[in-house]
Write an enzyme that holds these catalytic residues in place. Structure first.
Site, PDB file in Angstrom:
ATOM      1  N   ARG E  86     -33.342 -20.533 -35.981  1.00 16.19           N
ATOM      2  CA  ARG E  86     -33.127 -18.774 -35.395  1.00 16.19           C
ATOM      3  C   ARG E  86     -33.456 -18.542 -34.616  1.00 16.19           C
ATOM      4  O   ARG E  86     -33.336 -17.852 -33.447  1.00 16.19           O
ATOM      5  CB  ARG E  86     -32.627 -18.705 -36.773  1.00 16.19           C
ATOM      6  CG  ARG E  86     -31.977 -17.054 -36.850  1.00 16.19           C
ATOM      7  CD  ARG E  86     -30.791 -17.351 -36.541  1.00 16.19           C
ATOM      8  NE  ARG E  86     -30.376 -16.721 -35.049  1.00 16.19           N
ATOM      9  CZ  ARG E  86     -29.243 -17.849 -33.951  1.00 16.19           C
ATOM     10  NH1 ARG E  86     -28.587 -19.134 -34.870  1.00 16.19           N
ATOM     11  NH2 ARG E  86     -28.419 -17.772 -33.597  1.00 16.19           N
ATOM     12  N   LYS E 121     -36.406  -1.261 -17.690  1.00 18.75           N
ATOM     13  CA  LYS E 121     -35.865  -1.119 -18.895  1.00 18.75           C
ATOM     14  C   LYS E 121     -35.540  -2.901 -19.678  1.00 18.75           C
ATOM     15  O   LYS E 121     -34.781  -3.266 -19.459  1.00 18.75           O
ATOM     16  CB  LYS E 121     -34.806  -1.026 -18.353  1.00 18.75           C
ATOM     17  CG  LYS E 121     -34.706   0.775 -17.688  1.00 18.75           C
ATOM     18  CD  LYS E 121     -33.239   1.374 -17.042  1.00 18.75           C
ATOM     19  CE  LYS E 121     -33.514   2.131 -16.152  1.00 18.75           C
ATOM     20  NZ  LYS E 121     -32.672   3.234 -15.388  1.00 18.75           N
ATOM     21  N   LYS E 153     -42.580  10.059  -9.988  1.00 18.34           N
ATOM     22  CA  LYS E 153     -40.929  10.446 -10.510  1.00 18.34           C
ATOM     23  C   LYS E 153     -40.452  11.641 -10.613  1.00 18.34           C
ATOM     24  O   LYS E 153     -41.722  12.466 -10.534  1.00 18.34           O
ATOM     25  CB  LYS E 153     -40.191   9.648 -11.458  1.00 18.34           C
ATOM     26  CG  LYS E 153     -40.429   8.006 -11.328  1.00 18.34           C
ATOM     27  CD  LYS E 153     -39.535   6.868 -12.245  1.00 18.34           C
ATOM     28  CE  LYS E 153     -38.399   6.529 -11.877  1.00 18.34           C
ATOM     29  NZ  LYS E 153     -37.764   5.455 -12.699  1.00 18.34           N
ATOM     30  N   GLU E 180     -39.908   9.394  -5.584  1.00 19.96           N
ATOM     31  CA  GLU E 180     -38.529   9.380  -5.409  1.00 19.96           C
ATOM     32  C   GLU E 180     -38.344  10.882  -4.783  1.00 19.96           C
ATOM     33  O   GLU E 180     -38.643  11.749  -4.827  1.00 19.96           O
ATOM     34  CB  GLU E 180     -38.020   9.351  -7.122  1.00 19.96           C
ATOM     35  CG  GLU E 180     -36.616   9.681  -7.361  1.00 19.96           C
ATOM     36  CD  GLU E 180     -36.649   9.636  -8.501  1.00 19.96           C
ATOM     37  OE1 GLU E 180     -37.462   9.606  -9.996  1.00 19.96           O
ATOM     38  OE2 GLU E 180     -35.128  10.415  -9.004  1.00 19.96           O
ATOM     39  N   ASP E 201     -32.058   7.447  -5.911  1.00 21.70           N
ATOM     40  CA  ASP E 201     -31.470   7.467  -7.162  1.00 21.70           C
ATOM     41  C   ASP E 201     -30.344   8.245  -7.048  1.00 21.70           C
ATOM     42  O   ASP E 201     -30.371   9.303  -6.941  1.00 21.70           O
ATOM     43  CB  ASP E 201     -32.425   7.754  -8.130  1.00 21.70           C
ATOM     44  CG  ASP E 201     -31.611   7.614  -9.876  1.00 21.70           C
ATOM     45  OD1 ASP E 201     -31.804   6.068 -10.139  1.00 21.70           O
ATOM     46  OD2 ASP E 201     -31.519   8.406 -10.811  1.00 21.70           O
TER      47      ASP E 201
END
Lengths: 264, 264, 264, 264, 264, 264
Positions: E86, E121, E153, E180, E201
């Site tokens: 599994r 992510k 960012k 960014e 973005d």
């Protein structure tokens, strides 16, 4: 590093010691001194070595520290010393508490032929450290875990279907096997089937003495249950070979230690 | 699984539970019952879920268990139940001890405006579990570690070169900053430089009340040092906002719990 | 348990020791004997304690074992003994190899004022164990890692923009700072800017002696690079305070040890 | 801390968050807000507590978040908030995705007597978290792992030498045993040998209904294979006691959440 | 062993695979075959090697498997094969899902000058494995974590006090810095202060093309936000150098694989 | 990340690299070059990928590096490069040492029908890495651990009660079983009871040849004990199928590699 030491550091420091990083430059060096604030038996110095790399120990595990005595000095980066202070103290205070408790138990049975054993009722993650602390305090280590000795307790007897069957199941062992017996009938069955060590749990000292007379030296006897600093002497005088007490590890009080930082 | 739970299993089971493997077949199923042998506040049930996968809880963390009360039942392979019994008890007995101690502290200050805080004097590896247990007992959690709040202690002040400089070093913080002050002069310097939370360590209740009068509400006050179940009420009545005590975690006694195995 | 010990067990045992589980019942007890098959300096016995819980040691770390000498005995479940045999040997053979190599280095400089240092060129995961083994062999431990002492190497000097700037960057340190110098000009700049320990790398013994004469006691000197058992004496006689050699740890040969199982 | 949380932090942060360390001072405090950017069922808040120590939750696991709703606020050092943002989101987005998927499955069978089970087809390292998320979504947890229940699949039957022998091998169990059957003959053999739970894999709804008629209540029935949101209702109406679907965990889509940093 | 693989084994096997231990003897050997049940791009075979020690691979990571194709065979103890089945499938199904998704993204932009990037992510604990799977699928790996590249960012800009200050804070970097920008003003400020890579973005393809015209080749451009298999081509044709999509890792569907056990 | 890599980082970096943090700003970028200082067979590049995220490899595992050849370049934050330099070198130097030793063994038996095997005498925590390095060097990997193949050694025979019984205990295996035989009588008993692979330990080449003549092809033969670079050819010419040597892993010398930092 011991895993438990890494865990203790991770949970305390996490993303960083923001107070120390804000107040202390990376290259500042310092000296830290570990100071006893009450008398106790020292233990856990191996953790100090793991935390600081190098440390100067004035006392060793198992030795007594007097009040106000400095038992260790460490030199190094001030950030290192400050950031690891709490973890260092949490270990040494607890482990010295165990050693101190063990010493009291050991003293309490002095002069008898009975020896005190610790148990598996240790603080999670600290089995080996607490076993070492208890030994430093002067008592005898029982088995370390489920893997290094056979001890058949009442739940095993139930699952096996009786004392006889349980002893049969471990017959291939050629070393001593300990088994818990709870009735006179189980006692006799155990002795007839080759048990060499018996565990008697939750008897009074008087009951214990009575059972031990019946056993008459055919097996070694360990008493457990309700044994604390007040009662241990009475149990030790029953003729038992061993008394064991979880209180040495599961309920020891942390001793009082302070950490003094000196800039140099 | 929490790392501390894995560690506790590893140190206890190691190469295998030789008694259980010898006496109990792999496919034997059973039921285990956790039974309170004295009254206490329950904590640590999350560990039971991690150890057994599924468990039926009759009480939740923070609830009181009466003597002889069964607070949890678990069904599963008998080997699993037997092999993990000691680890399960070691966690729940200790954590319920912390919750029970926390409840006593909380009760001791009832009716005052002062709240009890825990500390970082926790058992290595069990920070989060003990914080949760203390909260279940009814007290307020202080910072979790060095990473989630600023607390400038005397060693930081020394390393920074004084109260003024230390507060300057953390000026970019826009949230409350707590600082330990040890003299009236440090107290005034702290208040003049924007401290919003003050830590007063090792004062008597009378001294504490006197300092708090001088502070006169210009900052929140936490008292620490020498605070135990006997003294906490006196400290709470000084006008302090918080009292903190390491005893809640570093010296809590394990409560008494037994595990009954029933074959089904 | 040390993490490296857990890792070694996991990678060797994985899903289980299928040979032992097939041939040996869980409750069979046995005795295992560790036997030296060549003379060496013993190290690593702490790992044996972690692997077996309890072990009877006839020699301690740093003591010499003669050929055919039994230095440790362990009693316990035969499965435990067999399954952990290879891991136990892999540790003790390697660590005793380090201790034996360290002893040879230490002997080679006997009678000089120069001391041998180990380095950070250790086996991954075994830093503390190898440091302890090297110390047991008789040499002096250098810093444990990047965290416990400042050592400015040529890459740091380049990143900082020169010797002067690098020493300026660590000015807040109040303990000795070691810096690597590669030219006479760097040497003078280091001495003028407060360096107290100098590292000279990859010089011949004759060059080393020449540099040391120029330093004239203004700083402590460590030599490194190209130092092995054949050359170490020549370097030690240059007047250096320390010589360091990675060979003690990164190229030590495993000593020959066998494990004899006796059924009892 | 859960090991999977530590791993996620280690792999993301490694040697340090160089952007944040360059742009944000250590003592800067801030507030972070977790904002739903689509409707979903919340899960995984226990990870937020582990990452930040203290957090203010406006919703609990299993509750629905509307679009644009703030479900959690955290105050603390800005570096902590920024450095752990991505890890926090990776956990909560994934686990809320599982809870949302579970809710859809649960809703799809509403009104039938059939319940939805999850499987062991979970994300590596996240078994307990995903089981909790699935339960928060409203479905029933199947066994946690290989250790807490017996489930004999076709590979076990082959290795044991047939249905009869496999059931014989687990005879000592006194709790229900589930077995996969793939032919009518295996079905009859299972029922004759005491199976109490049957797993039917990869049948159509019509086939399933037919088998269930033959079983006629002599055992509980679980259907698996090819069960998704489109087909689950049809399977649930066959009379089966349970349907299980790996899609709840192995193919759930991450929900959309943003993290807003506010300087305070 | 990768930590994530150990974790996956621990959570699935825990105290032991009771079904397999009951039905299969320790010394039984077998062969297992991994069979594709749909076409996909293979990834994750390194995990199979870690789980089984030795395995025969018929396909390598990045190659396409056809439906019904056997891509790997493993011989060994049947218990090993069954107990780890599994976990093996959970890894390979998920990682091959990532590789397959990456291939689709890569194919979607074929013929343009734009390349597809992955993001951070990823599934907690699987960063390196998923990065490798995405690369095997044909896309370009973005930074691995917070430690190996600078990406400023909007939250960093806010904490630093503006675009100019943030770029100033990272001035010592001599490699490209990505930032960014969310407004035309930020865009100009970034270009004037030396930014070499810009992240735009949540723009539409048309807006993106317009911004890119203004940038006019003065910096490299990455587009992110709202990019999926349906939209990626439109974004790739805007003149952007890179498009990045979290969907490659956070929402890939597990591919269908079965494991066939053959007794030999 | 491999656990052994994490451990190596932890033990070296601990509370932080105080030299680098003092001398190098967080945002400074740099290039590092790995340079061979002697000829060797490269191994361990997978560790470099784990340490740095991205790295440019000019050679692959198993390829030869010439003296002064740069085999890898890495660009990234200077702190990252400096702080992980020692760990990177410790791995690659050791693993390349293993690969180089394996190549020498492999070359030494060239032209014979005998193949060289490695053993389980590997560095603790590095089993898989050293197995891969040995394979890259050109020899054949023996079993990975105790879990993936049956090898009955003399201690197992003793515990089982003889060769016949030991072979009986593993009868359910349907794959080849290897057994160590130490006398001609054990040899005959093994052949009569179905052994297909024989391990002959500590014989001279002449004795080995004699035993192999008696075996006459009825089983495959592995020779071990006393096999090193000087003797391996003689053993390989005895007609044995395999020779195995622990020296490939337990006593390989670290090769010489330097790491050059260039600011860019």
């Amino acid at each position: 590093m011991l895993e438990i030491v890494r865990l203790a550091l991770e949970e305390d420091i996490g993303a960083g010691d923001i107070t120390t990083e804000s107040c202390v430059p990376a290259a500042r060096m310092a000296r830290g001194r570990f100071l006893a604030r009450e008398p106790f038996i020292l233990a856990g110095t191996t953790v100090l070595e793991q935390l600081y790399g190098r440390i100067q120990l004035h006392k060793r595990d198992g030795e007594e520290c007097a009040e106000s005595e400095v038992f260790a000095d460490v030199e190094g980066p001030a950030r290192l010393l400050l950031t690891r202070e709490r973890v260092a103290l949490n270990f040494v205070q607890r482990l010295s508490g165990v050693a101190t408790m063990a010493r009291r138990f050991s003293d309490a049975v002095a002069g008898t032929d009975c020896r005190v054993l610790d148990t598996r009722k240790t603080t999670p993650g600290m089995r080996m450290l607490e076993k070492a602390a208890a030994a430093a305090g002067g008592i005898v280590n029982h088995r370390v875990g489920l893997f290094d000795a056979i001890l058949i307790k009442n739940n095993h007897i139930a699952a096996a279907g009786g004392v006889r069957q349980a002893l049969e199941d471990v017959r291939s062992a050629n070393l001593p096997v300990e088994i818990e017996v709870r009735t006179r009938e189980e006692l006799r069955e155990a002795l007839e089937n080759g048990a060499t060590h018996l565990l008697l749990d939750n008897l009074t000292p008087a009951e214990s003495a009575d059972w031990i007379r019946e056993i008459g030296g055919r097996a070694q006897v360990e008493l457990s249950g309700g044994i604390n600093l007040q009662t241990v002497r009475a149990y030790a005088e029953t003729g038992a070979d061993f008394v064991s007490s979880g209180a040495i590890t599961h309920s020891a009080r942390a001793v009082d230690i302070s950490f003094r930082l000196e800039l140099i």
